[in-house]
Design a protein around this motif. Structure first.
Motif, PDB file in Angstrom:
ATOM      1  N   LEU A  36       0.879  12.981  -1.043  1.00 50.52           N
ATOM      2  CA  LEU A  36       1.210  13.940  -2.101  1.00 50.52           C
ATOM      3  C   LEU A  36       0.037  14.835  -2.484  1.00 50.52           C
ATOM      4  CD1 LEU A  36       3.459  11.741  -4.410  1.00 50.52           C
ATOM      5  CD2 LEU A  36       4.176  13.681  -3.015  1.00 50.52           C
ATOM      6  N   MET A  37      -1.166  14.506  -2.005  1.00 48.91           N
ATOM      7  CA  MET A  37      -2.279  15.442  -2.194  1.00 48.91           C
ATOM      8  C   MET A  37      -1.951  16.777  -1.543  1.00 48.91           C
ATOM      9  SD  MET A  37      -5.663  13.030  -1.689  1.00 48.91           S
ATOM     10  CE  MET A  37      -6.789  14.422  -1.870  1.00 48.91           C
ATOM     11  N   GLY A  38      -1.152  16.724  -0.469  1.00 53.37           N
ATOM     12  CA  GLY A  38      -0.713  17.969   0.158  1.00 53.37           C
ATOM     13  C   GLY A  38       0.113  18.817  -0.786  1.00 53.37           C
ATOM     14  N   LEU A  39       0.939  18.151  -1.599  1.00 56.13           N
ATOM     15  CA  LEU A  39       1.739  18.869  -2.594  1.00 56.13           C
ATOM     16  C   LEU A  39       0.846  19.614  -3.569  1.00 56.13           C
ATOM     17  CD1 LEU A  39       4.476  19.406  -4.090  1.00 56.13           C
ATOM     18  CD2 LEU A  39       4.100  17.230  -5.272  1.00 56.13           C
ATOM     19  N   ASN A  40      -0.174  18.930  -4.079  1.00 54.17           N
ATOM     20  CA  ASN A  40      -1.047  19.553  -5.060  1.00 54.17           C
ATOM     21  C   ASN A  40      -1.963  20.613  -4.450  1.00 54.17           C
ATOM     22  OD1 ASN A  40      -0.180  17.891  -7.307  1.00 54.17           O
ATOM     23  ND2 ASN A  40      -1.243  16.208  -6.325  1.00 54.17           N
ATOM     24  N   LYS A  75       0.814  -1.214   0.000  1.00 55.19           N
ATOM     25  CA  LYS A  75       0.000   0.000   0.000  1.00 55.19           C
ATOM     26  C   LYS A  75       0.851   1.270   0.000  1.00 55.19           C
ATOM     27  CE  LYS A  75      -4.235  -1.767   2.134  1.00 55.19           C
ATOM     28  NZ  LYS A  75      -5.077  -1.478   0.975  1.00 55.19           N
ATOM     29  N   VAL A  76       2.154   1.107  -0.198  1.00 49.75           N
ATOM     30  CA  VAL A  76       3.045   2.262  -0.131  1.00 49.75           C
ATOM     31  C   VAL A  76       2.700   3.298  -1.190  1.00 49.75           C
ATOM     32  CG1 VAL A  76       5.415   3.014  -0.539  1.00 49.75           C
ATOM     33  CG2 VAL A  76       4.978   1.119   0.994  1.00 49.75           C
ATOM     34  N   GLY A  77       2.518   2.858  -2.438  1.00 48.58           N
ATOM     35  CA  GLY A  77       2.200   3.798  -3.512  1.00 48.58           C
ATOM     36  C   GLY A  77       0.930   4.571  -3.242  1.00 48.58           C
ATOM     37  N   GLN A  78      -0.083   3.863  -2.750  1.00 45.47           N
ATOM     38  CA  GLN A  78      -1.366   4.508  -2.452  1.00 45.47           C
ATOM     39  C   GLN A  78      -1.216   5.551  -1.354  1.00 45.47           C
ATOM     40  OE1 GLN A  78      -4.885   1.946  -1.772  1.00 45.47           O
ATOM     41  NE2 GLN A  78      -5.094   2.998   0.188  1.00 45.47           N
ATOM     42  N   GLN A  79      -0.551   5.194  -0.249  1.00 40.59           N
ATOM     43  CA  GLN A  79      -0.399   6.142   0.863  1.00 40.59           C
ATOM     44  C   GLN A  79       0.490   7.321   0.469  1.00 40.59           C
ATOM     45  OE1 GLN A  79      -3.156   4.561   2.664  1.00 40.59           O
ATOM     46  NE2 GLN A  79      -2.095   6.007   3.987  1.00 40.59           N
ATOM     47  N   MET A  80       1.509   7.053  -0.346  1.00 42.32           N
ATOM     48  CA  MET A  80       2.315   8.158  -0.862  1.00 42.32           C
ATOM     49  C   MET A  80       1.446   9.107  -1.673  1.00 42.32           C
ATOM     50  SD  MET A  80       5.476   7.891   0.106  1.00 42.32           S
ATOM     51  CE  MET A  80       6.741   6.713   0.595  1.00 42.32           C
ATOM     52  N   GLY A  81       0.535   8.522  -2.460  1.00 38.47           N
ATOM     53  CA  GLY A  81      -0.370   9.352  -3.253  1.00 38.47           C
ATOM     54  C   GLY A  81      -1.246  10.240  -2.387  1.00 38.47           C
ATOM     55  N   TYR A  82      -1.748   9.674  -1.286  1.00 35.34           N
ATOM     56  CA  TYR A  82      -2.558  10.490  -0.365  1.00 35.34           C
ATOM     57  C   TYR A  82      -1.720  11.617   0.244  1.00 35.34           C
ATOM     58  CZ  TYR A  82      -6.513   7.222  -0.484  1.00 35.34           C
ATOM     59  OH  TYR A  82      -7.576   6.467  -0.889  1.00 35.34           O
ATOM     60  N   SER A 114      -5.016  17.925 -10.742  1.00 37.27           N
ATOM     61  CA  SER A 114      -3.877  17.056 -10.413  1.00 37.27           C
ATOM     62  C   SER A 114      -3.868  16.603  -8.961  1.00 37.27           C
ATOM     63  CB  SER A 114      -2.564  17.775 -10.736  1.00 37.27           C
ATOM     64  OG  SER A 114      -2.381  18.882  -9.883  1.00 37.27           O
ATOM     65  N   CYS A 115      -4.831  17.052  -8.151  1.00 33.31           N
ATOM     66  CA  CYS A 115      -4.814  16.713  -6.721  1.00 33.31           C
ATOM     67  C   CYS A 115      -4.876  15.207  -6.486  1.00 33.31           C
ATOM     68  CB  CYS A 115      -5.973  17.405  -6.012  1.00 33.31           C
ATOM     69  SG  CYS A 115      -5.723  19.173  -5.758  1.00 33.31           S
ATOM     70  N   PHE A 116      -5.606  14.488  -7.342  1.00 26.35           N
ATOM     71  CA  PHE A 116      -5.754  13.053  -7.147  1.00 26.35           C
ATOM     72  C   PHE A 116      -4.876  12.240  -8.091  1.00 26.35           C
ATOM     73  CE2 PHE A 116      -9.637  15.072  -5.662  1.00 26.35           C
ATOM     74  CZ  PHE A 116      -9.793  14.503  -4.415  1.00 26.35           C
TER      75      PHE A 116
END
Length: 457
Positions: free
Chosen positions: A156-160, A147-154, A318-320
């Motif tokens: 990274l929503m902060g980045l966007n 689940k690393v990629g998924q949690q990283m994606g969440y 790009s947020c998601f």
């Protein structure tokens, strides 16, 4: 470094939620978002303020400020990785990084000259490196590999979200209340972020308490028959819900102070694939940020407020992107997902050459979506390296991630802003430069990436 929680005689307040995957991801995402917002608040207003101060070559000077930020990242990344892994702590460096960020905001806000602005940007880069490197390592400590990629994606929503909010907020506050206003907002948000960091309980600190809580429950639920025993065992071994607290760290790193693990990490092909792709990503984003406000000013006559509103239309889609690409990378591997997103971004840079406002906004939105989607697969490559090389910590590999971005962020805006200032059709040159970076990322990924020898997932 001694934990603040392990040696307490009483159970820490809110232990379960303060050490849960969801809360840790939220804190890291908030930190990334705060850092990005603080970095971006002045982006839409710096050219106008420098113009008021009487400076010329505005795009070049804006680019050099981004270069200073990248220099700070290079310095801070080394410090953060060493301290975090040497003393096996994430929380204290995270707190130090946010305190440093607040100090850099105040220095930038009160800077009397351009030279002081540069120094403040270096300090901000140093704090940013600590926030990113240690924060991402904390997620890797707590999250199951699949689940690393998924949690990283969440996260990274902060980045966007930070990128979405910074230009309009900065532009509006600057236009209505003056130069100091965006920085007051940044300080207030950073203080809120600091509070959430104080509440974090790291997985290794929570583990002894969670085991104590679990032991009485296990003894009360002893099975009465052999069949019941098998059922309970299956239940206990089954996957925990995504929001549950981690009972034990997924990865236990054996402390190794020699250089051998670091050298093995540097020999791993995915280290260099991830580093190069981060260079490709990092070249493009700062190049666009350094030139887009001036492009909109020169072609359409837009001031900082309108530029900020256009940034909303650009970045919201790009947020998601990171969550989507992260889930795809968890399921199918990072190679083809990275190639897909790099390739899908290319046509939109070609359309940016045409000076039509509606078309430009659409093209900017799509290039942002696909470009941001490349980051989660890149981060998963670095995670795989940490899983495969014994003695290498997550902070070590994500230090390479940060350093790669820092180098690109140092070079990209200088190249982009100078092309825009000094070439007859500077915007065309910037767009071609972005396309070249995307193509380079595709080529390197196709040639050198592939299925890992020991699949992390």
């Amino acid at each position: 470094m001694a934990s603040l929680f392990v040696h307490k005689k009483t159970k820490p307040w809110g232990l379960e939620w303060r050490s849960s995957i969801n809360y840790l991801t939220f804190v890291v995402g908030l930190g990334i978002g705060t850092d990005t917002l603080v970095y971006g608040l002045p982006v839409a207003v710096i050219p106008y303020q420098l113009d008021i101060w009487g400076y010329t070559d505005l795009s070049s000077r804006t680019g050099w400020l981004m270069f200073a930020f990248a220099v700070g990242i290079c310095i801070g990344t080394i410090i953060a990785a060493w301290i975090s892994e040497r003393y096996n702590t994430r929380r204290l460096p995270m707190l130090a990084g946010m305190v440093g960020l607040i100090g850099s905001i105040i220095m930038f806000m009160l800077a009397p000259t351009y030279a002081v602005l540069v120094v403040a940007r270096v300090l901000q880069g140093l704090a940013s490196a600590i926030i990113w490197t240690v924060g991402v390592a904390l997620i890797c400590d707590a999250v199951p590999p699949n689940k690393v990629g998924q949690q990283m994606g969440y996260a990274l929503m902060g980045l966007n979200l930070g990128a979405v909010c910074a230009p309009p907020i900065g532009g509006a506050l600057y236009a209505k209340f003056g130069f100091y206003a965006p920085f007051y907002f940044g300080i207030a948000l950073s203080l809120l972020d600091l509070i959430t960091r104080f509440l974090v309980i790291e997985p290794q600190d929570a583990k002894p308490w969670l085991e104590k809580i679990q032991q009485p429950a296990d003894s009360e639920a002893q099975p009465t028959s052999e069949g019941d025993s098998e059922d309970k065992s299956l239940e206990k071994d089954g996957p925990a819900p995504e929001g549950d607290t981690i009972v034990s760290p997924v990865v236990t790193m054996e402390e190794d102070r020699s250089w051998r693990p670091i050298m093995e990490m540097l020999r791993h092909r995915l280290t260099w694939v991830g580093a190069f792709n981060m260079l490709a990503y990092g070249m493009v984003t700062p190049s666009i940020n350094a030139t887009l406000p001036l492009r909109l000013w020169d072609v359409f006559g837009f001031d900082s407020t309108i530029v900020g509103l256009i940034y909303i239309a650009i970045v919201v889609p790009s947020c998601f992107a990171g969550v989507l690409s992260g889930k795809m990378a968890d399921k199918w591997g990072s190679k083809w997902i990275a190639v897909l997103y790099f390739g899908a971004a290319i046509p939109w840079y070609g359309l940016l050459i045409i000076p039509k406002l509606p078309l430009d906004i659409v093209a900017l939105a799509f290039q942002s979506f696909f470009l941001q989607g490349t980051v989660s697969p890149i981060m998963r490559d670095f995670f795989t390296v940490a899983m495969e090389v014994k003695g290498v910590g997550f902070a070590h590999v994500f230090a390479i991630f940060n350093m790669s971005y820092a180098i690109a962020a140092a070079i990209g805006p200088v190249i982009g802003s100078n092309m825009y200032d000094h070439l007859s059709d500077g915007w065309l040159a910037v767009c071609v430069f972005c396309i070249a970076c995307m193509i380079a990322g595709i080529i390197v990924t196709l040639i050198f990436s592939g299925k890992s020898e020991k699949e992390a997932a």
